[in-house]
Scaffold this motif. Structure first.
Motif, PDB file in Angstrom:
ATOM      1  N   GLY A 202       0.816  -1.210   0.000  1.00 52.56           N
ATOM      2  CA  GLY A 202       0.000   0.000   0.000  1.00 52.56           C
ATOM      3  C   GLY A 202       0.850   1.260   0.000  1.00 52.56           C
ATOM      4  O   GLY A 202       0.519   2.242  -0.667  1.00 52.56           O
ATOM      5  N   LEU A 203       1.965   1.225   0.727  1.00 60.84           N
ATOM      6  CA  LEU A 203       2.842   2.399   0.778  1.00 60.84           C
ATOM      7  C   LEU A 203       3.503   2.630  -0.568  1.00 60.84           C
ATOM      8  O   LEU A 203       3.647   3.764  -1.025  1.00 60.84           O
ATOM      9  CB  LEU A 203       3.905   2.228   1.867  1.00 60.84           C
ATOM     10  CG  LEU A 203       3.406   2.189   3.306  1.00 60.84           C
ATOM     11  CD1 LEU A 203       4.580   2.120   4.265  1.00 60.84           C
ATOM     12  CD2 LEU A 203       2.567   3.413   3.605  1.00 60.84           C
ATOM     13  N   LEU A 210       1.508   9.016  -6.597  1.00 59.76           N
ATOM     14  CA  LEU A 210       1.820  10.448  -6.558  1.00 59.76           C
ATOM     15  C   LEU A 210       2.841  10.817  -7.619  1.00 59.76           C
ATOM     16  O   LEU A 210       3.328  11.949  -7.663  1.00 59.76           O
ATOM     17  CB  LEU A 210       2.354  10.827  -5.178  1.00 59.76           C
ATOM     18  CG  LEU A 210       1.303  10.814  -4.065  1.00 59.76           C
ATOM     19  CD1 LEU A 210       1.976  10.781  -2.711  1.00 59.76           C
ATOM     20  CD2 LEU A 210       0.407  12.036  -4.177  1.00 59.76           C
ATOM     21  N   TYR A 320       8.766   7.893  13.876  1.00 60.80           N
ATOM     22  CA  TYR A 320       7.599   7.675  13.027  1.00 60.80           C
ATOM     23  C   TYR A 320       6.301   7.489  13.802  1.00 60.80           C
ATOM     24  O   TYR A 320       5.228   7.592  13.237  1.00 60.80           O
ATOM     25  CB  TYR A 320       7.833   6.465  12.121  1.00 60.80           C
ATOM     26  CG  TYR A 320       8.930   6.719  11.130  1.00 60.80           C
ATOM     27  CD1 TYR A 320       8.870   7.833  10.312  1.00 60.80           C
ATOM     28  CD2 TYR A 320      10.010   5.867  11.030  1.00 60.80           C
ATOM     29  CE1 TYR A 320       9.878   8.091   9.421  1.00 60.80           C
ATOM     30  CE2 TYR A 320      11.021   6.119  10.122  1.00 60.80           C
ATOM     31  CZ  TYR A 320      10.949   7.230   9.322  1.00 60.80           C
ATOM     32  OH  TYR A 320      11.936   7.489   8.434  1.00 60.80           O
ATOM     33  N   ASP A 321       6.390   7.175  15.087  1.00 59.39           N
ATOM     34  CA  ASP A 321       5.152   6.881  15.820  1.00 59.39           C
ATOM     35  C   ASP A 321       4.510   8.144  16.377  1.00 59.39           C
ATOM     36  O   ASP A 321       5.190   9.041  16.796  1.00 59.39           O
ATOM     37  CB  ASP A 321       5.445   5.897  16.957  1.00 59.39           C
ATOM     38  CG  ASP A 321       5.513   4.488  16.392  1.00 59.39           C
ATOM     39  OD1 ASP A 321       5.118   4.322  15.226  1.00 59.39           O
ATOM     40  OD2 ASP A 321       5.973   3.588  17.101  1.00 59.39           O
TER      41      ASP A 321
ATOM     42  N   ASN B  99      -3.586   4.573   3.423  1.00 56.30           N
ATOM     43  CA  ASN B  99      -2.180   4.159   3.446  1.00 56.30           C
ATOM     44  C   ASN B  99      -1.238   5.340   3.622  1.00 56.30           C
ATOM     45  O   ASN B  99      -0.377   5.582   2.785  1.00 56.30           O
ATOM     46  CB  ASN B  99      -1.830   3.366   2.182  1.00 56.30           C
ATOM     47  CG  ASN B  99      -2.178   4.126   0.900  1.00 56.30           C
ATOM     48  OD1 ASN B  99      -2.703   5.239   0.959  1.00 56.30           O
ATOM     49  ND2 ASN B  99      -1.881   3.550  -0.234  1.00 56.30           N
ATOM     50  N   PRO B 100      -1.391   6.102   4.729  1.00 51.66           N
ATOM     51  CA  PRO B 100      -0.431   7.187   4.950  1.00 51.66           C
ATOM     52  C   PRO B 100       0.973   6.614   5.138  1.00 51.66           C
ATOM     53  O   PRO B 100       1.121   5.484   5.601  1.00 51.66           O
ATOM     54  CB  PRO B 100      -0.925   7.853   6.234  1.00 51.66           C
ATOM     55  CG  PRO B 100      -1.785   6.855   6.896  1.00 51.66           C
ATOM     56  CD  PRO B 100      -2.347   5.984   5.817  1.00 51.66           C
ATOM     57  N   PHE B 101       1.983   7.391   4.743  1.00 54.57           N
ATOM     58  CA  PHE B 101       3.359   6.967   4.976  1.00 54.57           C
ATOM     59  C   PHE B 101       3.643   7.048   6.473  1.00 54.57           C
ATOM     60  O   PHE B 101       3.044   7.862   7.178  1.00 54.57           O
ATOM     61  CB  PHE B 101       4.332   7.899   4.246  1.00 54.57           C
ATOM     62  CG  PHE B 101       4.136   7.920   2.756  1.00 54.57           C
ATOM     63  CD1 PHE B 101       4.126   6.736   2.026  1.00 54.57           C
ATOM     64  CD2 PHE B 101       3.968   9.111   2.079  1.00 54.57           C
ATOM     65  CE1 PHE B 101       3.949   6.755   0.656  1.00 54.57           C
ATOM     66  CE2 PHE B 101       3.796   9.134   0.702  1.00 54.57           C
ATOM     67  CZ  PHE B 101       3.780   7.954  -0.005  1.00 54.57           C
ATOM     68  N   PRO B 102       4.565   6.215   6.968  1.00 52.62           N
ATOM     69  CA  PRO B 102       4.933   6.328   8.382  1.00 52.62           C
ATOM     70  C   PRO B 102       5.795   7.559   8.624  1.00 52.62           C
ATOM     71  O   PRO B 102       6.923   7.459   9.085  1.00 52.62           O
ATOM     72  CB  PRO B 102       5.678   5.015   8.656  1.00 52.62           C
ATOM     73  CG  PRO B 102       6.172   4.575   7.331  1.00 52.62           C
ATOM     74  CD  PRO B 102       5.245   5.107   6.294  1.00 52.62           C
ATOM     75  N   LYS B 103       5.266   8.697   8.243  1.00 55.32           N
ATOM     76  CA  LYS B 103       5.957   9.971   8.418  1.00 55.32           C
ATOM     77  C   LYS B 103       4.976  10.916   9.103  1.00 55.32           C
ATOM     78  O   LYS B 103       3.817  10.560   9.328  1.00 55.32           O
ATOM     79  CB  LYS B 103       6.350  10.568   7.065  1.00 55.32           C
ATOM     80  CG  LYS B 103       7.246   9.704   6.204  1.00 55.32           C
ATOM     81  CD  LYS B 103       7.465  10.373   4.858  1.00 55.32           C
ATOM     82  CE  LYS B 103       8.182   9.470   3.877  1.00 55.32           C
ATOM     83  NZ  LYS B 103       9.574   9.250   4.198  1.00 55.32           N
ATOM     84  N   TYR B 111       5.229  15.190   0.653  1.00 60.01           N
ATOM     85  CA  TYR B 111       5.980  14.175  -0.095  1.00 60.01           C
ATOM     86  C   TYR B 111       5.895  14.351  -1.610  1.00 60.01           C
ATOM     87  O   TYR B 111       6.903  14.393  -2.308  1.00 60.01           O
ATOM     88  CB  TYR B 111       5.488  12.778   0.294  1.00 60.01           C
ATOM     89  CG  TYR B 111       6.148  11.661  -0.474  1.00 60.01           C
ATOM     90  CD1 TYR B 111       7.393  11.177  -0.100  1.00 60.01           C
ATOM     91  CD2 TYR B 111       5.534  11.089  -1.583  1.00 60.01           C
ATOM     92  CE1 TYR B 111       8.010  10.165  -0.805  1.00 60.01           C
ATOM     93  CE2 TYR B 111       6.146  10.079  -2.301  1.00 60.01           C
ATOM     94  CZ  TYR B 111       7.379   9.619  -1.904  1.00 60.01           C
ATOM     95  OH  TYR B 111       7.980   8.614  -2.611  1.00 60.01           O
ATOM     96  N   GLY B 112       4.650  14.475  -2.090  1.00 56.77           N
ATOM     97  CA  GLY B 112       4.448  14.581  -3.540  1.00 56.77           C
ATOM     98  C   GLY B 112       5.129  15.811  -4.120  1.00 56.77           C
ATOM     99  O   GLY B 112       5.661  15.777  -5.225  1.00 56.77           O
ATOM    100  N   SER B 149       2.768  11.666  13.772  1.00 54.80           N
ATOM    101  CA  SER B 149       2.698  10.653  12.719  1.00 54.80           C
ATOM    102  C   SER B 149       1.309  10.604  12.096  1.00 54.80           C
ATOM    103  O   SER B 149       0.299  10.698  12.792  1.00 54.80           O
ATOM    104  CB  SER B 149       3.038   9.281  13.291  1.00 54.80           C
ATOM    105  OG  SER B 149       2.748   8.288  12.339  1.00 54.80           O
ATOM    106  N   ARG B 165      -2.866  14.434   0.495  1.00 54.67           N
ATOM    107  CA  ARG B 165      -1.578  14.094  -0.108  1.00 54.67           C
ATOM    108  C   ARG B 165      -1.693  14.102  -1.636  1.00 54.67           C
ATOM    109  O   ARG B 165      -0.808  14.571  -2.342  1.00 54.67           O
ATOM    110  CB  ARG B 165      -1.169  12.713   0.403  1.00 54.67           C
ATOM    111  CG  ARG B 165       0.169  12.222  -0.029  1.00 54.67           C
ATOM    112  CD  ARG B 165       0.502  10.936   0.680  1.00 54.67           C
ATOM    113  NE  ARG B 165      -0.415   9.854   0.314  1.00 54.67           N
ATOM    114  CZ  ARG B 165      -0.371   8.639   0.855  1.00 54.67           C
ATOM    115  NH1 ARG B 165       0.494   8.365   1.800  1.00 54.67           N
ATOM    116  NH2 ARG B 165      -1.217   7.717   0.467  1.00 54.67           N
TER     117      ARG B 165
END
Lengths: 321, 261
Positions: A202-203, A210, A320-321, B99-103, B111-112, B149, B165
């Motif tokens: 998914g990531l 994009l 990241y959390d 599905n967000p990025f772990p950011k 990001y884009g 996050s 996004r």
């Protein structure tokens, strides 16, 4: 139809409903389950017990080294000369050689291993991966003594031809480091590849959606998401490099030498242990006991590396959390 | 209408195969600017496959093969000289599962822009991020925690973050693949309201399993069904009101009235 209904209803009629329901749920004793559980627990215990035994043996012999040989811990850790014959037990030359060869190994293994892992997880088709990954894992199955002679008879002559025979000595840390690097590359590659492949598709799709290229997706999304696993892989590889014995024993030379010049020979901690313990060393002598002090120190160093890697992994994850 | 073309995307005899399996064939669909078009139909009818072909996401599926044409402002997206990466920068996508990025929330939206080689100042990047989050009706909820996050948000917020996004790179078309199927009814309602607002500026194509949703949000509805070879086909396409109240095809009527699927 009638018959079916009859058979379904029959047991209810013959015994009270309550009892019939409860009887099937009564706790059962399963001796097999208990036995298996104990067996598996013992399996886990063996490895823990082994580790503890090693620490105890190392510590006991190391302790008698420090008490009987009259070498203080400080002298041992900070001394710059290792000449047991002359009573000099400064471990720094050995530690230095171990760290230097390991760092050279990491310089080789990180780009190669991470590059291979990225290719395998982000670029390779299923068919190419099916061929490449087992081949890479095959590298890990080659005996280290073969790598040792590979270093001595192929890499060293090559280095001497390219960089000059007067610069590069026959036994040198560079050759040993490079070959240890090649030896741990499969480890870096397969462990990192596992971490990268575990990143959910998914990531990747989000990133591609994009308008990101494969490289942008790999570097900016997949790699950071897998960073804790990749760092753990690198730490495992570093610990493996520090513990590697055969290659350094064969290719790095047999003289404890405190030098930062990778073209010079220098004996590592493991190389020294292998050489001395392989000789005619009598039990209980100071030389013999000194090996355990070195072993204990090496154990402590890899343990520290392990703790450090856990800390780094946790720290990176927090971002990241 | 100042020279604006009649349709943004048009498919001509579109056929998509996965290996030897034909997933969908003979699809002729034209999508008008600033409308919401819903693709509906039972599972396996190829509607998601069609959606993914509109911004060449199918290129990433091993063995996928697209025949026929997908015209974007009249130019075939599958022509050899077209770069799939550039296509996806202009036709964005929102996925089924958030599905967000772990950011951080901020980095998710930025990001884009960053991968598109953002050269502006920090302040202008901030402005673009804020505009995208406002566009996705998420700004008020996250403006005080942009550095947290994106994964810490609720499912509905995560999906709106994914929409933000996609909006940040200012695409012309947004493809949505069952964007509400993983969300609760209240979060779904918010996304639907958002879609109606986004329609003023963007062309939206949405795949949905939920016929009521198609009825609520879509201007046009396309009904897909698989034939006896399990290949998906476009059965009927028209204004949503017509598809729902006066379907021309008996199969559409059967599906709409809930007799199968």
């Amino acid at each position: 139809m009638l018959e079916l209904e009859h058979s379904v209803n029959a047991p209810v009629a013959s015994e009270p409903l309550q009892e019939r329901r409860a009887s099937g749920l009564r706790r059962r004793i399963r001796p097999g389950e208990t036995f298996i559980q104990i067996l598996l627990f013992l399996c886990a215990c063996v490895s823990i017990a082994t580790t503890f035994s090693i620490v105890i043996v190392l510590s006991r012999e190391a302790l008698s080294f420090f008490t009987e040989a009259g070498v203080s811990v400080g002298q041992f850790l900070t001394g710059t000369t290792w000449r047991p014959g002359a009573g000099h037990f400064g471990v720094l030359p050995l530690v230095n050689a171990t760290i230097l060869t390991s760092l050279i190994a990491m310089l080789v293994a990180l780009p190669l291993g991470l590059g291979a892992a990225l290719y395998l997880s982000e670029y390779a088709s299923a068919r190419i991966r099916g061929v490449l990954k087992p081949t890479l894992e095959l590298l890990a199955g080659i005996p280290t003594v073969v790598y040792g002679y590979f270093a001595l008879t192929f890499v060293t002559p090559l280095l001497r031809r390219v960089l000059g025979a007067e610069t590069v000595q026959i036994y040198n840390m560079l050759s040993a480091g490079i070959v240890v690097g090649i030896l741990i590359t499969p480890l870096v590659a397969t462990l990192s590849e596992d971490a990268l492949s575990a990143v959910p598709d998914g990531l990747r799709n989000a990133s591609f959606g994009l308008g990101a290229t494969r490289w942008e997706t790999a570097i900016k999304v997949v790699f950071p998401a897998a960073s804790s696993g990749v760092i753990a892989a690198c730490m495992v590889a570093m610990a493996r490099a520090m513990g590697e014995t055969m290659v350094v024993a064969l290719a790095a030379g047999a003289s404890p030498n405190l030098s930062l010049n990778p073209f010079e020979p220098a004996e590592t901690m493991t190389g020294h242990i292998a050489r001395i313990s392989g000789g005619d060393l009598s039990y209980g002598t100071i030389d013999y006991q000194s090996l355990f002090a070195i072993g204990l120190l090496l154990f402590g160093m890899t343990l520290l590396l392990n703790i450090l890697s856990r800390w780094v992994v946790r720290h990176v994850r927090e971002v990241y959390d | 209408m100042n020279g604006e073309p009649a349709c943004v995307i048009e498919t001509r005899n579109l056929q998509i195969n996965y290996g030897s399996f034909c997933a969908v064939k003979g699809v002729n669909l034209s999508i008008e600017p600033r409308t919401i078009t819903a693709l509906i139909g039972p599972s396996g009818c190829g509607k998601s496959t069609v959606l993914r072909s509109l911004n060449r996401m199918n290129d990433l599926v091993p063995g996928a093969r697209v025949d026929g044409e997908v015209l974007f402002y009249g130019a075939n997206l599958y022509a050899p000289e077209v770069d799939a990466v550039q296509v996806r920068r202009r036709i964005g996508m929102v996925f089924q599962k958030p599905n967000p990025f772990p950011k951080s929330i901020y980095e998710n939206v930025a990001y884009g822009l960053r991968i598109n080689g953002w050269r502006g100042t920090k302040a202008s990047l901030d402005a673009r991020v804020e505009a995208a989050l406002r566009g996705a009706a998420l700004w008020d909820e996250v403006k005080d925690k942009l550095q947290q996050s994106g994964l810490a948000l609720s499912g509905g917020q995560q999906q709106r973050l994914c929409i933000a996004r996609a909006l940040a790179v200012e695409p012309e078309v947004i493809l949505m693949d069952e964007p509400c199927s993983a969300l609760d009814p209240i979060a779904t309602l918010k996304i639907e309201q958002l879609m109606s607002e986004l329609r003023q500026h963007y062309t939206i194509v949405i795949v949905t399993h939920n016929m009521q949703q198609a009825g609520r949000v879509a201007d046009y509805t396309a009904f897909f069904l698989m034939d006896h070879d399990r290949a998906g086909q476009l059965i009927e396409y028209g204004p949503t009101s017509q598809i729902f109240s006066h379907p021309r095809d008996a199969r559409t009527e059967a599906y709409i009235s809930g007799r199968f699927g």
